[in-house]
Design a protein around this motif. Structure first.
Motif, short mmCIF file in Angstrom:
data_model
loop_
_atom_site.label_atom_id
_atom_site.label_comp_id
_atom_site.label_asym_id
_atom_site.label_seq_id
_atom_site.Cartn_x
_atom_site.Cartn_y
_atom_site.Cartn_z
N THR A 181 38.42 31.18 27.94
CA THR A 181 39.02 32.32 28.64
C THR A 181 40.52 32.14 28.79
O THR A 181 41.30 33.09 28.60
CB THR A 181 38.38 32.49 30.02
OG1 THR A 181 36.95 32.60 29.88
CG2 THR A 181 38.91 33.72 30.73
N PHE B 29 43.51 34.50 27.38
CA PHE B 29 44.48 35.04 28.35
C PHE B 29 45.91 34.76 27.89
O PHE B 29 46.77 35.65 27.95
CB PHE B 29 44.22 34.40 29.72
CG PHE B 29 45.08 34.92 30.83
CD1 PHE B 29 44.93 36.21 31.29
CD2 PHE B 29 46.03 34.10 31.43
CE1 PHE B 29 45.71 36.70 32.34
CE2 PHE B 29 46.82 34.57 32.46
CZ PHE B 29 46.66 35.88 32.92
N GLU C 235 46.70 36.89 24.84
CA GLU C 235 46.81 38.32 25.18
C GLU C 235 47.96 38.57 26.16
O GLU C 235 47.96 39.56 26.88
CB GLU C 235 45.49 38.82 25.77
CG GLU C 235 44.32 38.83 24.81
CD GLU C 235 44.50 39.78 23.65
OE1 GLU C 235 45.36 40.70 23.75
OE2 GLU C 235 43.81 39.61 22.62
N GLU D 175 48.86 37.22 28.91
CA GLU D 175 48.48 37.15 30.32
C GLU D 175 48.04 38.50 30.88
O GLU D 175 48.27 38.81 32.06
CB GLU D 175 49.62 36.55 31.16
CG GLU D 175 50.02 35.16 30.70
CD GLU D 175 51.13 34.56 31.53
OE1 GLU D 175 51.26 34.93 32.70
OE2 GLU D 175 51.88 33.70 30.99
N TYR E 289 45.00 40.62 32.05
CA TYR E 289 43.60 40.49 32.44
C TYR E 289 42.74 41.55 31.76
O TYR E 289 41.59 41.27 31.35
CB TYR E 289 43.45 40.60 33.96
CG TYR E 289 44.04 39.43 34.70
CD1 TYR E 289 43.44 38.17 34.68
CD2 TYR E 289 45.22 39.57 35.44
CE1 TYR E 289 43.97 37.09 35.36
CE2 TYR E 289 45.78 38.50 36.12
CZ TYR E 289 45.15 37.26 36.07
OH TYR E 289 45.71 36.19 36.74
N THR F 68 42.32 40.66 28.01
CA THR F 68 41.47 39.48 27.89
C THR F 68 40.02 39.85 28.16
O THR F 68 39.10 39.39 27.47
CB THR F 68 41.93 38.39 28.86
OG1 THR F 68 43.30 38.08 28.60
CG2 THR F 68 41.08 37.14 28.70
N LYS G 129 37.10 42.20 34.38
CA LYS G 129 38.45 41.73 34.68
C LYS G 129 38.46 40.74 35.83
O LYS G 129 39.21 39.74 35.79
CB LYS G 129 39.34 42.94 35.02
CG LYS G 129 40.79 42.56 35.31
CD LYS G 129 41.63 43.79 35.58
CE LYS G 129 41.26 44.43 36.90
NZ LYS G 129 42.19 45.50 37.31
N VAL H 215 37.42 37.37 34.59
CA VAL H 215 38.52 36.73 33.85
C VAL H 215 39.50 36.08 34.82
O VAL H 215 39.92 34.93 34.64
CB VAL H 215 39.23 37.75 32.95
CG1 VAL H 215 40.53 37.16 32.38
CG2 VAL H 215 38.31 38.21 31.83
N LYS H 216 39.88 36.84 35.88
CA LYS H 216 40.84 36.30 36.84
C LYS H 216 40.28 35.05 37.53
O LYS H 216 40.99 34.04 37.71
CB LYS H 216 41.18 37.35 37.91
CG LYS H 216 42.29 36.90 38.86
CD LYS H 216 42.65 38.01 39.83
CE LYS H 216 43.86 37.60 40.68
NZ LYS H 216 43.75 36.27 41.30
N VAL I 161 40.45 32.15 35.00
CA VAL I 161 41.83 31.71 34.76
C VAL I 161 42.31 30.87 35.95
O VAL I 161 42.92 29.81 35.76
CB VAL I 161 42.76 32.92 34.52
CG1 VAL I 161 44.23 32.49 34.56
CG2 VAL I 161 42.44 33.57 33.18
#
Length: 417
Positions: free
Chosen positions: A349, A353, A356, A358, A360, A363, A371, A374-375, A378
């Motif tokens: 991931t 990220f 892409e 950064e 969200y 990604t 999303k 993903v956060k 990260v």
């Protein structure tokens, strides 16, 4: 009173008298009905000799000049079979010629029997005896010519393979070669664009016949400009070059589709397309580098590894000095470098990220997650790394690329593992 054997010998005399005419008719029929047979004058002349010699030998059998157990393929027929093997003509074409020849001679002979034998029973017995003799002859002779074909094909391929390997090795070394002679040795045109492949199977599953078929299907899917060059290197690995004519722009998704049909049994590393003799080398070098990456990673991230992928190119460079790369990974990733499923998910991931920019949203679309997920990942990855995202950013990207392609070679065993 006549008998079938006497009548058959009379047919044999007529066959001998019409020998040249019937030979020409046979050859013409073969050329019309078997398109796979070579049509250049030298091979046609051999076909005439083989057909004529077979007719002559069959006449001797019909006239009882020899026993069936003593029947062998004439020298001319054996030589023609060997030449077909050298040309790569399928053996089915050779066997079909014998079946067609038998059919035509029987048709001619039966017509002669109908015209010359008034007694229906005698005509039937003569025709039956003639048919039986023809099958015995074809059975004995076809076995000889197929054996000669197979032996010559194996010998020819072994010799040709050796010449091909020597020529390929010289080209890859950059030796100065006569291009026309090299092309003749390879059976492949160098003055065009090429796409290099390294193709292999899993250990113990070595079946280069299947590998070669896969390469052929890839060439068809990519609409290549001719037959690929296929050079075996060992029982499980081969090098190949696909001729792409004047084009260096190819849709390589077709390769993944072909490999999916093979259920993962065949693996491919792909170079970047190149032109001419230099491109022949460079596209192979790229495929070989991608192959090296695939050999180090236990779980390739794609059905086919392409050197056009900048992360594969970077991984190939990182693979040249694994101790230094391990040190880079450990320093740049901290606990994120552990060889666990959880760390692997976080690294995947985080790499997406970073690539892409950064985002969200982007990604999430790329890795098929929400999303917020993903956060969360990260944030966890940054925490495991122990450094902010922007610190030693280049080292971070290189380390994540190394983990993607070279794991587990560059990872750290978890504590207590």
């Amino acid at each position: 009173m006549s008998d079938p054997e006497t009548e058959m010998q009379g047919i044999a005399v007529l066959l001998a008298e019409r020998h040249r005419e019937l030979t020409n008719e046979l050859v013409e029929a073969f050329r019309e009905r078997i398109p796979e047979l070579p049509t250049d004058p030298a091979l046609v002349e051999l076909l005439v000799g083989s057909s004529g010699a077979n007719l002559e030998t069959f006449v001797h059998l019909m006239r009882a000049h020899m026993q069936v157990k003593d029947v062998h393929a004439p020298v001319a027929a054996v030589e023609y079979a060997r030449r077909l093997a050298q040309r790569g003509t399928p053996p089915s074409a050779l066997l079909r010629a014998y079946r067609i020849g038998q059919q035509l001679i029987l048709q001619w002979a039966h017509a002669q029997i109908t015209r010359s034998i008034a007694d229906p029973m005698l005509a039937l017995q003569t025709a039956q005896m003639l048919t039986d003799q023809s099958f015995l002859y074809i059975d004995a002779v076809s076995e000889d010519v197929v054996e000669a074909y197979q032996e010559e094909r194996e010998r020819w391929l072994a010799n040709r393979s050796a010449v091909q390997r020597e020529t390929v090795d010289a080209l890859l070394r950059g030796d100065r070669l006569d291009l026309a002679a090299a092309e003749a040795a390879l059976g492949y045109r160098l003055r065009q664009h090429h796409l290099g492949l390294v193709v292999w199977t899993d250990p113990g599953a070595g079946d280069l016949t299947a590998v070669e078929r896969t390469v052929g299907r890839i060439a068809e899917r990519l609409d290549c400009a001719g037959q690929p060059l296929f050079v075996p290197r060992d029982r499980e690995t081969a090098w190949a070059w696909l001729p792409t004519g004047r084009s260096s722009s190819l849709d390589l998704t077709g390769i993944d589709a072909v490999l999916a049909e093979d259920d993962g049994r065949v693996h491919v590393a792909v170079g970047s397309a190149g032109a001419g003799e230099p491109g022949f080398r460079s596209t192979h070098d790229g495929a070989a580098a991608a192959h090296g990456v695939a050999q180090l990673g236990q779980h390739p991230a794609a059905p086919a590894l392409s050197y056009d992928d900048p992360t594969v190119r970077a991984a190939a460079l990182l693979a040249r000095d694994l101790p230094a790369t391990r040190a880079l990974v450990h320093r740049a990733l901290g606990d994120l470098a552990e060889d666990t499923d959880g760390a692997a998910r976080l690294r995947e991931t985080l790499l997406a990220f970073v690539e892409e920019r950064e985002s969200y949203v982007a990604t999430a679309a790329r890795v098929h997650l929400h999303k917020n997920t993903v956060k969360y990942r990260v944030d966890r990855a940054i925490e495991a790394r122990g450094k902010p995202l922007g610190e030693e950013r280049l080292d971070l990207e290189l380390a994540l690329i190394a983990c993607k392609w070279l794991a587990p070679e560059v990872l750290v065993r978890p504590s207590g593992g």
